[in-house]
Enzyme design. Structure first.
Site, PDB file in Angstrom:
ATOM      1  N   HIS A 218       0.835  -1.200   0.000  1.00  0.00           N
ATOM      2  CA  HIS A 218       0.000   0.000   0.000  1.00  0.00           C
ATOM      3  C   HIS A 218       0.874   1.258   0.000  1.00  0.00           C
ATOM      4  CE1 HIS A 218      -2.327  -3.307   1.707  1.00  0.00           C
ATOM      5  NE2 HIS A 218      -3.422  -2.676   1.348  1.00  0.00           N
TER       6      HIS A 218
ATOM      7  N   GLY B 160      -3.601  -3.547  11.381  1.00  0.00           N
ATOM      8  CA  GLY B 160      -4.057  -3.922  10.043  1.00  0.00           C
ATOM      9  C   GLY B 160      -5.568  -4.043  10.076  1.00  0.00           C
TER      10      GLY B 160
ATOM     11  N   ILE C   4     -10.170   9.156   0.632  1.00  0.00           N
ATOM     12  CA  ILE C   4     -10.180   8.020  -0.297  1.00  0.00           C
ATOM     13  C   ILE C   4     -10.205   6.716   0.490  1.00  0.00           C
ATOM     14  CG2 ILE C   4      -8.775   6.735  -2.006  1.00  0.00           C
ATOM     15  CD1 ILE C   4      -9.949   9.226  -3.192  1.00  0.00           C
TER      16      ILE C   4
ATOM     17  N   SER D  65     -22.031  -8.893  37.790  1.00  0.00           N
ATOM     18  CA  SER D  65     -22.313 -10.244  37.293  1.00  0.00           C
ATOM     19  C   SER D  65     -21.035 -11.029  37.022  1.00  0.00           C
ATOM     20  CB  SER D  65     -23.116 -10.162  35.984  1.00  0.00           C
ATOM     21  OG  SER D  65     -24.374  -9.582  36.199  1.00  0.00           O
TER      22      SER D  65
ATOM     23  N   GLU E  72     -17.493  -3.895  24.601  1.00  0.00           N
ATOM     24  CA  GLU E  72     -16.688  -5.110  24.684  1.00  0.00           C
ATOM     25  C   GLU E  72     -15.506  -5.072  23.716  1.00  0.00           C
ATOM     26  OE1 GLU E  72     -19.936  -5.090  23.939  1.00  0.00           O
ATOM     27  OE2 GLU E  72     -20.953  -5.879  25.720  1.00  0.00           O
TER      28      GLU E  72
ATOM     29  N   PHE F  39     -20.920 -12.762  24.711  1.00  0.00           N
ATOM     30  CA  PHE F  39     -20.471 -11.512  24.114  1.00  0.00           C
ATOM     31  C   PHE F  39     -18.965 -11.484  23.839  1.00  0.00           C
ATOM     32  CE2 PHE F  39     -24.412  -9.933  26.419  1.00  0.00           C
ATOM     33  CZ  PHE F  39     -25.211 -10.161  25.317  1.00  0.00           C
TER      34      PHE F  39
ATOM     35  N   HIS G 173     -28.521 -14.868  24.934  1.00  0.00           N
ATOM     36  CA  HIS G 173     -27.525 -14.743  26.002  1.00  0.00           C
ATOM     37  C   HIS G 173     -26.877 -16.081  26.365  1.00  0.00           C
ATOM     38  CE1 HIS G 173     -29.203 -10.791  26.187  1.00  0.00           C
ATOM     39  NE2 HIS G 173     -28.506 -10.436  27.238  1.00  0.00           N
TER      40      HIS G 173
END
Lengths: 665, 665
Positions: free
Chosen positions: A28, A116, A189, A384, A411, A437, A473
């Site tokens: 790149h 990246g 761009i 929790s 998260e 999650f 969940h």
């Protein structure tokens, strides 16, 4: 440095990047060419670093969040005198080189983080700045600014489109991370063309809404760049975003401001034309003018002097504050203080029943006083996840020595911020959420594993047994999906004592992340007088309770809460004359790391009647039960109902396991 | 409806929610109590819907992004006359009920999407509004506003902290989705306490930066709610956010404005006190005053009348525009137009070599004219994913009939927006990115699978063979991790013709998502005169080229690009006198759905010498190769180097496979 020399330096970075990409025929060029001016000003006028020692704790951190522009970073590292010779630049993107396609920490001296995947570096930098603030607040003393460095990053349109940038920026603004300076390559761009096709938000207004200090400049005007970085440094209460209006592939007569220059070599012809336009010898490749070499290499002496001064300060500090200095030495070495593990609690059956998440909270609080580098929190689920460190403050602007981070419902950023803290050094970061999650943070978990970062995940509510909250969940595929990630150690302890052992494994692991998979529901604390000791956890799997005489006709293998079902089934089977062994298998990765002889001793080849019991998909268990075995698993999504109803409905009662086992013998 | 009756209606919703949670002894009362006023005003004064037919295409969509407040939604559905009797409310969160812990689409009439994982509903709504705009632009005619509905959502602090809300809001603002009206429950409380501990960004300023129309109101003042929704409806150029300042657990003397009320029942005592404070009969449970019942139930007749008027309009439309009406009928039924598959291209060896991503692009463009409901794009990688539909516009504010979506570098929102489009109906949505970045969209993919949504993923750059970009961009664990998700069909075709067959499977699948896993690098187009036909793909695995006589001593099983390696190995083995069968296995899920007899015919039990070849982790392959087999796999992260170097280094040459196979026979 005068402006002309600065421009010459920038053009050297530009042409080196072009040459690298052309030589590799891959990469790149556009971004390095566009950001060469900004990066050169930063690296020659501001960045505090020592190319001779990339591990100096008080160096500024530089994150290339737009990791596809790796050629920019490699050029800067080479030019400023890191151990990255020109030959390595010529081996850009080749097997075994120190110049891979995207920056990889650990592989290249001076690369601070692996980037990246977009947005990750943005959040890593927030973690680094949080670490700096905590360590400064904890260790600095009047006259001893041992930690006083800035975290810089170059971020791109793509970084800012990613959701993780929102999460991390919002938290950084909340915390008022004044030593965070982000340089935004606003080149208009992206791969599909002009960013106008999809990205028309008002970025400066957005960042002001987060509480950031925002400036806008021409990213090719040396004096504007200089002034903006200076102003950003002066702003100590808010993170800074410098919006740099740049031209991608700056200098290329035909490809500047074009998506074509994003991810492909310019081509020989266009490269020649570009060099001509830049006043460069058109045929020279990898050319570094002597005055440029000299200008950049000043970093070597300046860096060595700066680090020496810091070292001297540290020695004085050691005299004035010997205890703090000793602790600091341990922390910076990444060591654990001697005797820390004596604080690991032991649980007795009378302490239970206890959810492993609760046991984890007790362990964490027992060891936290001995481990002042333990630092973390939860994505708004501390009550929790049981991740709160009692007696410690929240980490806030006003209480920077707090060790409890309110990550918020973020998260993904939490995952990448934990990575940034681990990369910074001096901390053992941990973060919690519900296991289901873990999906939200998966890209960051992958990078922790790839980058060998010692991060600890506290993932609770580990199965459909959470009950009423229902399938959204209830994890079912997550154990399999996490076990698939190379270099991630996944541990699902079966009781409080295995939980303590799991924490010990996690904290002693220095070369990669560890996931603790913990129950919501209470579990008995096994009587270790009757079953084998929990230290077996460190081997990944162990014979928890053997058949009488040690000659089983059947092996029951289970993890976590299902170990208790397996133990009960063992008893029922014994009553029916079937001699079974129960193997607790909290971690496949730890088990696979054992010698073949140990594996054979736990799972003897001749015993082919094997039943695995785990409340998740069966994927991967065939390896342990073989074609003659069976897996009591849940290969569908869960359902909303009380826990015990689900045990019946999903076929996880003791009677179910007994029946499945009997069918094999 | 007057304000007093409105308040009485809201209190009914409040108390029903309290009763549901108390009865279940599980759930989230605080949010329904806080948002009852806002929701009641919306549902009684504005929402266009027909409780008698929850599938009416032109209904407004209501998304409860804060899915933990499910009791609010169930109360509203019951009260307005959906097929959700009071008995179901009493069975909240029980096995087999229609009132699960979090809303699940398909299970409960009137539930538009499955929510609970935060941020997902926010982005689903954006997808619904995009679908509405596209269908309106495509099918409406002067005097025939067949599609003219609004998408409403209730969103929470948690939704707005999640990164996906940033991605979706930025895109919604860019597209100017004026028929999107989001009601933000700004109650200042999340699980860890006050949102001030971590969430202090200026939300209104942030959304204005995205180009949204923002209002702030007292969420308990009926007239303010009414006026704000009216103003939001009137704003047609920008999406609307109504910041509703509310009190969580509104009405509870001791728990209002407290995190305690978020996720646990109030308790009998506090419930009684709350009912007293609300002027409610303290001992009554599930009580609906008759005037409330009557007020809400007006929705039944009003909805039936509205739908009847729409139906009449549709019939006139059918007369005026018979072709469009016929197409619309097909699209709304979720059917594919007859004969569409005749356009599926067939490829010949002379067309190749061709990357499967390129073949996919050709297939997509061949069928797109026959499938006007095919709608999608890429997360800024269209040129790499080959997802662009030639001859179609981009979907933009000015070109709403465009079928190419520039999702931007927003993989996660893309996933959830695709879900929203599928939920809306009338579209077959697809979205592309690199396979490694499927991690970024994983929570949305999971919900597509859980919700049985026919979404197609175009995940290209499917292995380490992408080469120089290195390990950050090289998937190794992703096939395993995706196969672990229940109800997701993963297909990795081996050549252009299998790619066409894969698209056919994907488009004909109506009960769940399909992932197409495609190569970056070119592959030969197999000569189907010599090997078996690509229609075998639909069976998941098939004998591609058998041993002479059909009695193999060895089976080589491979997917995608590795099939070519297996075919070459087969030839080498034959030269060495070893008769091997090559099985192309593009999809485990499709294969497992076949009868046992077919599975046995492809992988006969007596042939235990089996080698699987796949460029990813071995996890799960033991099931197919058995204990006597071997897996040529990559159980580590990749590396940056040219593709062919990696083939050597990772042991994937034909010679490597031959050697591994020989060791087994």
């Amino acid at each position: 440095m005068n402006i002309n020399l600065n421009k010459l330096c920038a053009n050297t970075v530009r042409t080196l990047a072009m040459d690298m990409v052309q030589q590799a025929d891959s990469g790149h060029p556009g971004m390095p060419m566009g950001m060469a001016d900004v990066a050169t000003v930063l690296w020659t006028r501001f960045l505090k670093h020592n190319p001779g020692d990339p591990t100096w704790p008080d160096r500024d951190r530089f994150v290339l969040s737009a990791g596809h522009g790796s050629a920019l970073l490699y050029a800067l590292l080479h030019l400023t005198g890191y151990d990255l010779p020109l030959e390595e630049l010529k081996r850009f993107r080749q097997w075994g080189s120190h110049t891979p396609g995207h920056p990889e920490v650990g592989l290249t001296p001076g690369v601070e983080t692996t980037t990246g995947p977009l947005g990750q570096g943005f959040a890593n930098g927030v973690g680094m700045a949080m670490a700096e603030r905590f360590l400064a607040a904890t260790f600095n003393r009047p006259g001893f600014p041992l930690f006083d460095h800035t975290t810089y990053a170059i971020v791109s349109d793509g970084d800012l489109m990613e959701g993780i940038s929102h999460e991390a920026a919002s938290l950084a603004g909340h915390l008022g991370l004044g030593k965070l300076v982000y340089l935004y390559d606003d080149n208009g761009i992206s791969i599909e063309g002009s960013t106008d096709v999809t990205f028309t938000e008002d970025v400066p207004a957005r960042f002001r809404a987060y509480g950031w200090h925002v400036q806008e400049i021409d990213g090719h005007a040396i004096d504007q760049i200089d002034a903006a970085i200076r102003a950003a440094q002066a702003e100590r209460e808010r993170p800074s975003l410098v919006v740099c209006h740049t031209h991608i592939a700056y200098g290329s007569p035909n490809k500047q401001d074009s998506a074509d220059a994003h991810g492909a070599p310019l081509g020989e012809d266009e490269m020649r034309r570009t060099k001509e336009a830049l006043g460069w010898p058109a045929e020279a490749a990898f050319y570094v003018p002597p005055e440029v070499q000299a200008a950049f290499r000043r970093a070597v002496d300046a860096g060595a002097a700066a680090q020496a001064a810091w070292q001297a300060l540290l020695e004085q500090y050691a005299t004035a504050y010997p205890e703090q200095a000793a602790l600091l030495g341990t922390i910076l070495a990444g060591d654990l203080p001697a005797g820390w593990d004596e604080r690991l609690p032991t649980f007795a059956p009378g302490d239970g029943p206890m959810a492993t998440r609760k046991a984890s909270g007790k362990v964490l609080n027992a060891i936290a006083p001995a481990l002042p580098m333990l630092f973390g929190g939860s994505a708004d689920l501390a009550p929790s996840n049981n991740t709160w460190l009692n007696g410690c403050d929240a980490f806030q602007k006003e209480t920077p020595t707090g060790r409890n981070v309110h990550f918020g419902v973020r998260e993904h950023a939490m995952g990448a911020i934990l990575n940034g803290m681990a990369l910074h050094g001096g901390l053992i970061p941990f973060g919690g959420t519900f296991l289901v999650f873990s999906d939200y943070m998966r890209p960051a978990v992958r990078l922790a594993a790839l980058s060998h970062l010692p991060v600890v995940y506290v993932w609770t509510h580990d199965a459909v047994w959470i009950g009423e909250d229902g399938p959204t969940h209830q994890p079912v595929e997550h154990l399999a999906a996490l076990r698939a990630i190379p270099n991630l150690t996944v541990i699902r302890p079966c009781d409080a004592n295995e939980t303590a052992a799991a924490w010990q494994v996690a904290l002693e692991r220095r070369d990669g992340p560890t996931a603790l998979i913990l129950t919501r529901q209470s579990l008995p604390v096994l009587d270790r007088e009757v079953v084998a000791g929990a230290e077996g956890l460190a081997s990944g799997a162990y014979v928890l309770r053997d058949a009488p005489g040690g000659t089983p006709e059947l092996i029951l293998i289970a993890s976590g809460s299902e170990v208790h079902t397996a133990l009960a089934a063992q008893e029922h089977l014994a009553e029916q004359g079937i001699q079974a062994r129960v193997v607790s298998m909290p971690s496949w990765e730890l088990f696979e790391a054992q010698p073949r002889s140990y594996i054979e001793s736990v799972l003897p080849s001749q015993v082919t009647a094997r039943v695995a019991v785990e409340a998740g998909v069966a994927q991967g268990w065939a390896r342990y039960v073989g074609p003659a075995g069976d897996v009591v698993s849940i290969d569908r999504f869960g359902a909303s109902a009380p826990y015990k109803v689900l045990v019946e409905q999903f076929g996880f009662t003791v009677a179910d396991v007994v029946q499945r086992a009997r069918a094999l013998v």
